[in-house]
Write an enzyme that holds these catalytic residues in place. Sequence first.
Site, PDB file in Angstrom:
ATOM      1  CG  LEU A 232       3.825 -10.133  -4.385  1.00 27.62           C
ATOM      2  CD1 LEU A 232       3.667 -11.567  -3.960  1.00 27.62           C
ATOM      3  CD2 LEU A 232       2.471  -9.464  -4.433  1.00 27.62           C
ATOM      4  CG  ASP A 233       3.149  -4.459  -0.402  1.00 29.59           C
ATOM      5  OD1 ASP A 233       2.526  -3.393  -0.275  1.00 29.59           O
ATOM      6  OD2 ASP A 233       2.589  -5.558  -0.461  1.00 29.59           O
ATOM      7  CB  ALA A 234       6.334  -6.634   3.957  1.00 25.72           C
TER       8      ALA A 234
END
Lengths: 425, 326
Positions: free
Chosen positions: B98-100
């Site tokens: 999951l990206d930030a």
Amino acid sequence: MAMASACGQLCMRCRGSLSSKTAVWRCYSHVRHLIPRTRQLLKSFDGLFITKRLASTQTGLSWKQQMCCYSDLAEKHLTADAKDNKHTKELTKTSITQITNTLMPSTDVLSMTEHPAFLDLDDAAESSALEEICDEEAISISVPSSLPPTSTSLRDYVEKSETLSKLVELGVNLWKLEQRPNVGSMLLRLDFKTDVAPRLMFLKEIGVKDSCFGYIITHNPFVLCENIENLQDRVTYLKSRKFSSETVASMVSRAPYLLNFNVKRLDNRLGFYQQQLQLSASNTRNLVARLPKLLCVSLEPVKENLKVCEIELGFKQNEIQHIVVAVPKVLTANKRKLTQIFDFLHNTMKVPHYLIAKFPQVLNTKYLRVRERHLFLEYLQKAQYDPTLPNYISLDRMVSLPDEAFCTELALSTVEDFYLFQKTL
Amino acid sequence: MVTPLKLRRLHGLFCVYKPLGVHWKLVRDTIETNLLKGNVAPPPALPHKVRFLAEPSPTGEAGAAASLSAAPVPALSHHPLVTGPEFQHIRVGVGHRLDAASSGVLVLAVGNGNKALDDLYKTRVTRDYMLECEFGMATKDFSHTGRVVEKSTYGHITLDKLERVLAMLEGANQKATRMFSNVDMSSQEAYELAVQGLLGPDGKSAPILTGLRCVHFQPPSFTLEVQCLNETQKYLRKVVHEIGLELRSTAVCKNVRRTRDGLFTSRQALTRNQWSAADVMQAVQQHRYTKKTEKTVRKRSEESSAATRQSKADVMSSHRGKEHGS
């Protein structure tokens, strides 16, 4: 016995190679392996030796070693220490002179008088290893130390080195220290009585507790290299600035690098904090006593933090003073995190400057904690931070209370609801 | 209480709720650190070695040889301060990343569970997202914190129009599913796979949305629920942007939240305060238990359905027999 003389000459040549204990041990092992064969081979000694001499040097050497070793065995050299290489050489010399006659071993040491070729080696080993010797001889046998000349870990030297074992007993984390470059060798070179003990006594005199020694040395092993006069000067300087001795002791325990800085640098820093923040002397003392690391860090990040507070965050000078005296950690905090949390407080939660200055501990908390709690209160429509209006929630309570207390007292909800809400963010 | 033995035997999968703004690697590192710190067994007793210690002779004669006495001495080379901690590294792996800027369910694996994670990655398991979006502006990186590129009105958008656009997108994605499945559409094999529901993209493919619907509509904000395969969060934000364009307006995605990853839902996910070693161990055990019970339940239901089918067949055959007979 032309062959014997030739063999003898070759033995003299290989004498030089038989200079180490390992060679003796090797030839012993050779002998043990070759024992069944040698007896037969020795009978056909004449022809074989000539050919063996012209053959590869390794096999030739092994033969020669054998010839020498027979005499060695006979003198139970293998039980005694092989540092008596001279002994070996002497024996070989004597044996070589006698080889021409009888191939008899020398009579220097107790041995059997049989022909080595017909020697029963099992008997020889038994008598040599298990023969009882008197106590003085036993004590005089010196075992060479098995310390490796170089090693990547202090584990190999801990038992032998007095310094290292005493440091382990004090609670110093040697494993952590040996990962720093050159620290391991430095600790090994220290002598406990002359280097380490006087400095530990000095620390004890200024009031540092014994249980803190491990922590101090683990974080700052170089305190053991400092000159004791310098250490004394720095402590006297701090006391001249009206720091009490208990304060000095606690500062040294919490900031292990403190006493490595010279007087000029300490003076410089104390002066800087007093000027920049325009604090009184007692306030500066209080500030530094609570965060002694301020005297150890470089001043550039502190200056930048102060500029950030003034320009980017928009606090007034007296507000900055109040914040710093209440929460000194703001001076050494990460700029990005500081601006992130201030941005959330001011722009999302709509908290004005004077309220943040009143509760400076909110600038010290984790951003995620503040965010989750604020959004939970907003969801419950309880997010009201203005003291003049009813249902006011104070910032310091919101931030410092543990989860259960926050949920029951401020949010008037359950902890499970709070965790479920966190999963919807 | 986590002992070294329990830590060595910790293998399996569990899921964690990743908070917004945190890099996934930080989450993985925090979990690993907590597992190592939770290891609170008392240090084992030091082994003793026999050493000959010199003792001064009792009468104190000068020149007399010192007598040696054998004594067991603790071997400091095995002290934990010298050797370091027993566990310095635990294998913790991360599933679909999951990206930030997104939050949600993040599957992690410990020890041998990393192999199961690899299989999970390769199987065709869908993920469930909730996209909170807003009409009215378009940004450079399709999220509401990016640089604004365009602003537009959205007064003309109704739920009906939105649903029409979503249906069109779903249709396009269904077509993509069939295209990437590497199976000839006019074959018996395709039909059988479709009947069982196994028709889908084979291996790596473009991101595919298998399901898309609107759960909340109140202009300017609306929320979409998406089931997808092989996606990235940036692609989902781009989809929202394209929906805005299709509706002759603009839209941005405020929040991308993963609610389900395969069998792991946000109900089982561990929140930030539950990232301690004991909680992780409990989560791993719970997941294993649920998998086992599901397997037995499925087996029983298969057996019972097989049994009913068999009994029905018997009844039918007996009926036929009676008819023929009569």
